[in-house]
Each structure stands twice: as structure tokens, then as C-alpha cells.
Design a protein around this motif. Structure first.
Motif, PDB file in Angstrom:
ATOM      1  N   GLY A  27     -25.118 -62.027  69.256  1.00  0.00           N
ATOM      2  CA  GLY A  27     -25.549 -62.808  68.097  1.00  0.00           C
ATOM      3  C   GLY A  27     -24.871 -64.162  68.006  1.00  0.00           C
ATOM      4  N   LEU A  28     -24.604 -64.764  69.152  1.00  0.00           N
ATOM      5  CA  LEU A  28     -23.862 -66.021  69.163  1.00  0.00           C
ATOM      6  C   LEU A  28     -24.764 -67.243  69.281  1.00  0.00           C
ATOM      7  CD1 LEU A  28     -21.055 -64.926  71.614  1.00  0.00           C
ATOM      8  CD2 LEU A  28     -20.933 -65.056  69.132  1.00  0.00           C
ATOM      9  N   GLN A  29     -26.082 -67.061  69.214  1.00  0.00           N
ATOM     10  CA  GLN A  29     -26.971 -68.202  69.398  1.00  0.00           C
ATOM     11  C   GLN A  29     -26.740 -69.240  68.316  1.00  0.00           C
ATOM     12  OE1 GLN A  29     -30.855 -66.363  69.702  1.00  0.00           O
ATOM     13  NE2 GLN A  29     -30.937 -67.075  71.816  1.00  0.00           N
ATOM     14  N   MET A  63     -14.109 -58.955  74.114  1.00  0.00           N
ATOM     15  CA  MET A  63     -14.828 -59.535  75.215  1.00  0.00           C
ATOM     16  C   MET A  63     -14.496 -61.034  75.270  1.00  0.00           C
ATOM     17  SD  MET A  63     -18.921 -59.914  75.854  1.00  0.00           S
ATOM     18  CE  MET A  63     -19.282 -58.207  75.854  1.00  0.00           C
ATOM     19  N   ARG A  64     -14.250 -61.517  76.461  1.00  0.00           N
ATOM     20  CA  ARG A  64     -13.814 -62.905  76.645  1.00  0.00           C
ATOM     21  C   ARG A  64     -14.891 -63.902  76.211  1.00  0.00           C
ATOM     22  NH1 ARG A  64     -10.176 -66.359  75.967  1.00  0.00           N
ATOM     23  NH2 ARG A  64     -10.126 -68.032  77.471  1.00  0.00           N
ATOM     24  N   LEU A  65     -16.163 -63.579  76.418  1.00  0.00           N
ATOM     25  CA  LEU A  65     -17.253 -64.473  76.022  1.00  0.00           C
ATOM     26  C   LEU A  65     -17.243 -64.713  74.515  1.00  0.00           C
ATOM     27  CD1 LEU A  65     -19.856 -66.016  76.778  1.00  0.00           C
ATOM     28  CD2 LEU A  65     -21.079 -63.885  76.414  1.00  0.00           C
ATOM     29  N   VAL A  66     -17.037 -63.666  73.741  1.00  0.00           N
ATOM     30  CA  VAL A  66     -17.012 -63.782  72.282  1.00  0.00           C
ATOM     31  C   VAL A  66     -15.798 -64.596  71.843  1.00  0.00           C
ATOM     32  CG1 VAL A  66     -16.868 -62.484  70.130  1.00  0.00           C
ATOM     33  CG2 VAL A  66     -18.279 -61.637  71.999  1.00  0.00           C
ATOM     34  N   ASP A  67     -14.655 -64.391  72.482  1.00  0.00           N
ATOM     35  CA  ASP A  67     -13.460 -65.165  72.153  1.00  0.00           C
ATOM     36  C   ASP A  67     -13.675 -66.654  72.406  1.00  0.00           C
ATOM     37  OD1 ASP A  67     -12.210 -62.813  71.486  1.00  0.00           O
ATOM     38  OD2 ASP A  67     -11.234 -62.593  73.444  1.00  0.00           O
ATOM     39  N   LEU A  68     -14.254 -66.969  73.559  1.00  0.00           N
ATOM     40  CA  LEU A  68     -14.530 -68.372  73.866  1.00  0.00           C
ATOM     41  C   LEU A  68     -15.540 -68.964  72.893  1.00  0.00           C
ATOM     42  CD1 LEU A  68     -14.767 -68.378  77.764  1.00  0.00           C
ATOM     43  CD2 LEU A  68     -13.023 -69.470  76.365  1.00  0.00           C
ATOM     44  N   ALA A  69     -16.561 -68.186  72.523  1.00  0.00           N
ATOM     45  CA  ALA A  69     -17.590 -68.680  71.612  1.00  0.00           C
ATOM     46  C   ALA A  69     -17.029 -68.922  70.217  1.00  0.00           C
ATOM     47  CB  ALA A  69     -18.749 -67.700  71.550  1.00  0.00           C
ATOM     48  N   ARG A  70     -16.064 -68.125  69.820  1.00  0.00           N
ATOM     49  CA  ARG A  70     -15.473 -68.325  68.485  1.00  0.00           C
ATOM     50  C   ARG A  70     -14.520 -69.512  68.457  1.00  0.00           C
ATOM     51  NH1 ARG A  70     -14.890 -62.118  67.252  1.00  0.00           N
ATOM     52  NH2 ARG A  70     -16.949 -61.789  66.345  1.00  0.00           N
ATOM     53  N   THR A  71     -13.857 -69.795  69.559  1.00  0.00           N
ATOM     54  CA  THR A  71     -12.956 -70.952  69.572  1.00  0.00           C
ATOM     55  C   THR A  71     -13.706 -72.251  69.805  1.00  0.00           C
ATOM     56  OG1 THR A  71     -12.499 -70.633  71.921  1.00  0.00           O
ATOM     57  CG2 THR A  71     -10.974 -69.623  70.348  1.00  0.00           C
ATOM     58  N   ARG A  72     -14.824 -72.174  70.505  1.00  0.00           N
ATOM     59  CA  ARG A  72     -15.644 -73.362  70.779  1.00  0.00           C
ATOM     60  C   ARG A  72     -17.029 -73.112  70.190  1.00  0.00           C
ATOM     61  NH1 ARG A  72     -12.158 -72.335  74.769  1.00  0.00           N
ATOM     62  NH2 ARG A  72     -10.993 -74.086  75.641  1.00  0.00           N
ATOM     63  N   VAL A  73     -17.139 -73.333  68.890  1.00  0.00           N
ATOM     64  CA  VAL A  73     -18.313 -72.927  68.127  1.00  0.00           C
ATOM     65  C   VAL A  73     -19.579 -73.651  68.585  1.00  0.00           C
ATOM     66  CG1 VAL A  73     -19.291 -72.799  65.812  1.00  0.00           C
ATOM     67  CG2 VAL A  73     -16.864 -72.404  66.154  1.00  0.00           C
TER      68      VAL A  73
END
Length: 99
Positions: free
Chosen positions: A42-44, A1-11
Motif C-alpha cells: 500500500g505504498l503507492q 521489510m527493507r522496502l517498507v523502511d526505505l519507503a517510509r524514510t523517503r516518502v
């Protein structure tokens, strides 16, 4: 999922900034859905809170308490901070905290 990819690169990005990034990439998605997916994945972020070392010290540090602490440690009341060693300052604050 693109949201998870973005969240992992921009913590340190929250869901609002990630929503803007997704919109710029051309995704047709609203902020409520991004927030729901963000929480489900679980990205909060953990909110950093300031730690108070001496809680309510100002309430206990009355002029009488300060004078008593100075007298108990044998420090002149008109002593400047430069004249006090760090050990004496620690003892002074410890005496104020214990009251």
C-alpha cells in the motif's frame, strides 16, 4: 521489510527509485517484484493533479460574450487591467462564467 523502511524514510520516492536503492544495497531483486511488493504494502503515491478553476472558460469567452459582460458592468471596453479593481475583474469573470 527493507522496502517498507526505505519507503517510509523517503516518502516521495516511487518503486523505481526504491528498486535502485535496494540494488545498491546488494539485494538481488528485479523491478517487477519490487513493484508487486510496493503495491501489496500500500505504498503507492497519490498523483497530484492540477485543478482547473474555470473549466472551458476560453470556449465561452467569445468576443461577443466579453463585450456583453463589459457593457453589463459599465466598464469601458478599452480599459486597461491596471484601471480595473479586483472586484470588477471578479464580476467580469463571473459574468463570463454564467453564460
Amino acid at each position: 521489510m527493507r522496502l517498507v523502511d526505505l519507503a517510509r524514510t523517503r516518502v516521495r520516492f516511487g518503486y523505481r527509485r526504491l528498486y535502485e536503492l535496494l540494488r545498491r544495497e546488494g539485494w538481488k531483486i528485479n523491478h517487477k517484484r519490487v513493484h508487486r511488493l510496493y503495491v501489496m504494502a500500500g505504498l503507492q503515491l497519490n498523483i497530484r493533479r492540477k485543478v482547473m478553476l474555470w473549466k472551458n472558460l476560453s470556449r465561452r469567452a467569445t468576443p461577443d460574450a466579453i463585450a456583453a459582460a463589459y457593457d453589463s458592468l459599465g466598464i469601458a471596453r478599452n480599459a486597461r487591467a491596471e484601471e480595473l479593481s479586483p472586484d470588477l475583474l471578479f464580476a467580469l469573470f463571473s459574468a463570463l462564467r454564467s453564460e
